[in-house]
Design an enzyme around this catalytic site. Structure first.
Site, PDB file in Angstrom:
ATOM      1  N   CYS A 162      38.808  35.759  40.806  1.00 42.15           N
ATOM      2  CA  CYS A 162      37.394  36.141  40.880  1.00 42.15           C
ATOM      3  C   CYS A 162      37.295  37.672  40.873  1.00 42.15           C
ATOM      4  CB  CYS A 162      36.758  35.584  42.152  1.00 42.15           C
ATOM      5  SG  CYS A 162      34.975  35.928  42.257  1.00 42.15           S
TER       6      CYS A 162
ATOM      7  N   CYS B 154      32.935  32.367  48.009  1.00 44.35           N
ATOM      8  CA  CYS B 154      32.720  32.951  46.683  1.00 44.35           C
ATOM      9  C   CYS B 154      31.221  32.976  46.352  1.00 44.35           C
ATOM     10  CB  CYS B 154      33.471  32.139  45.625  1.00 44.35           C
ATOM     11  SG  CYS B 154      33.309  32.818  43.965  1.00 44.35           S
TER      12      CYS B 154
ATOM     13  N   ASP C 191      35.507  39.354  42.667  1.00 42.58           N
ATOM     14  CA  ASP C 191      35.221  39.792  44.042  1.00 42.58           C
ATOM     15  C   ASP C 191      36.192  40.881  44.508  1.00 42.58           C
ATOM     16  OD1 ASP C 191      35.176  39.802  47.030  1.00 42.58           O
ATOM     17  OD2 ASP C 191      33.735  38.174  46.727  1.00 42.58           O
TER      18      ASP C 191
ATOM     19  N   ARG D 279      37.164  41.778  47.258  1.00 42.35           N
ATOM     20  CA  ARG D 279      37.977  41.508  48.453  1.00 42.35           C
ATOM     21  C   ARG D 279      39.254  40.732  48.146  1.00 42.35           C
ATOM     22  NH1 ARG D 279      33.093  38.620  51.450  1.00 42.35           N
ATOM     23  NH2 ARG D 279      33.016  37.781  49.329  1.00 42.35           N
TER      24      ARG D 279
ATOM     25  N   HIS E  35      38.399  31.774  45.889  1.00 44.69           N
ATOM     26  CA  HIS E  35      38.369  32.180  47.301  1.00 44.69           C
ATOM     27  C   HIS E  35      37.161  31.542  47.984  1.00 44.69           C
ATOM     28  CE1 HIS E  35      35.066  35.235  46.906  1.00 44.69           C
ATOM     29  NE2 HIS E  35      35.435  35.144  45.645  1.00 44.69           N
TER      30      HIS E  35
HETATM   31 CO    CO Z   1      34.110  34.972  44.074  1.00 44.48          CO
END
Ligand code: CO
Length: 225
Positions: free
Chosen positions: A42, A101, A44, A46, A98
């Site tokens: 992803c 998400c 993302d 993090r 994750h």
């Molecule tokens: Co995500």
């Protein structure tokens, strides 16, 4: 100082540190790449592929998009996949979702988010496919977590449905396919699914292509002559 300037300063310090440890570091790094892993994760911020796995530059080939989707119409993903499998010959493809998400969460809602609706539609279709299981989970967080896991499983299956992966399986021992979910609360990765090379049982027969292995293909060509 603008915040981005800190990134450039940190970069200078990082490069200097690498050279202090090994004066040849960048000479070696610049030669070529032979990563064993393709990471499809992803976007993302993090979930950085190298940091959460303790891998170094050169070890992981990375593709990231919203909610780590493997779509057969996505030229970007398919180009990365083809290069990773056919040229780099990666041994393992890791689809890494994750919990928490934002993409999966948005897909679970009925809100209109504009253009990204079309991307998230793929996750809504997964929800619909697994509706009975998901609607049987009354706790909303647990249902959300399960959809994150199901999404990873479906993306691993999507990899197995490509001729890129099936051709590689017909001619070698790799790649293995893995579906993982990263837990932001613990920093740990849960293994959700693992598909060994050549295991077409993962996917419905309609998605299996007739791909002769290289030996058979060579033999057939010889017989034609
Ligand atoms: Co995500």
């Amino acid at each position: 100082m603008h915040t981005y300037q800190k990134l450039l300063l940190t970069n200078k310090a990082w490069a200097a540190q690498k050279l202090r440890v090994d004066p040849n570091y960048f000479n070696e790094l610049s030669k070529d790449q032979t990563p064993d892993y393709l990471w499809i994760g992803c976007s993302d911020s993090r979930v950085p592929a190298d940091q959460v796995t303790g891998t170094q530059p050169g070890e992981i080939f990375v593709h990231r998009n919203v909610a780590n989707l493997v779509l057969h119409t996505d030229m970007n993903l398919l180009s990365v996949l083809q290069y990773a499998v056919e040229v780099l010959k990666v041994k393992h493809i890791l689809v890494v979702g994750h919990y928490n998400c934002g993409g999966v969460k948005a897909a679970m809602s009925n809100e209109d988010f504009g253009l990204i609706n079309k991307w998230l539609r793929n996750i809504k279709d997964i929800y619909e496919k697994h509706e009975d299981e998901l609607n049987g989970i009354s706790d909303e967080t647990l249902r959300f977590n399960r959809l994150v896991e199901l999404n990873v499983i479906e993306q691993v299956k999507n990899l197995a449905k490509t001729t890129i992966v099936q051709k590689a399986w017909a001619n070698g021992e790799y790649p293995y396919l893995h579906g993982w979910v990263f837990d932001l609360h613990t920093g740990l990765i849960n293994q959700i699914i693992e598909v060994e090379s050549g295991d077409l049982n993962t996917i419905n027969p309609i998605h299996r292509f007739n791909i002769p292995d290289k030996k058979t293909a060579d033999l057939e060509n010889l017989m034609k002559d």
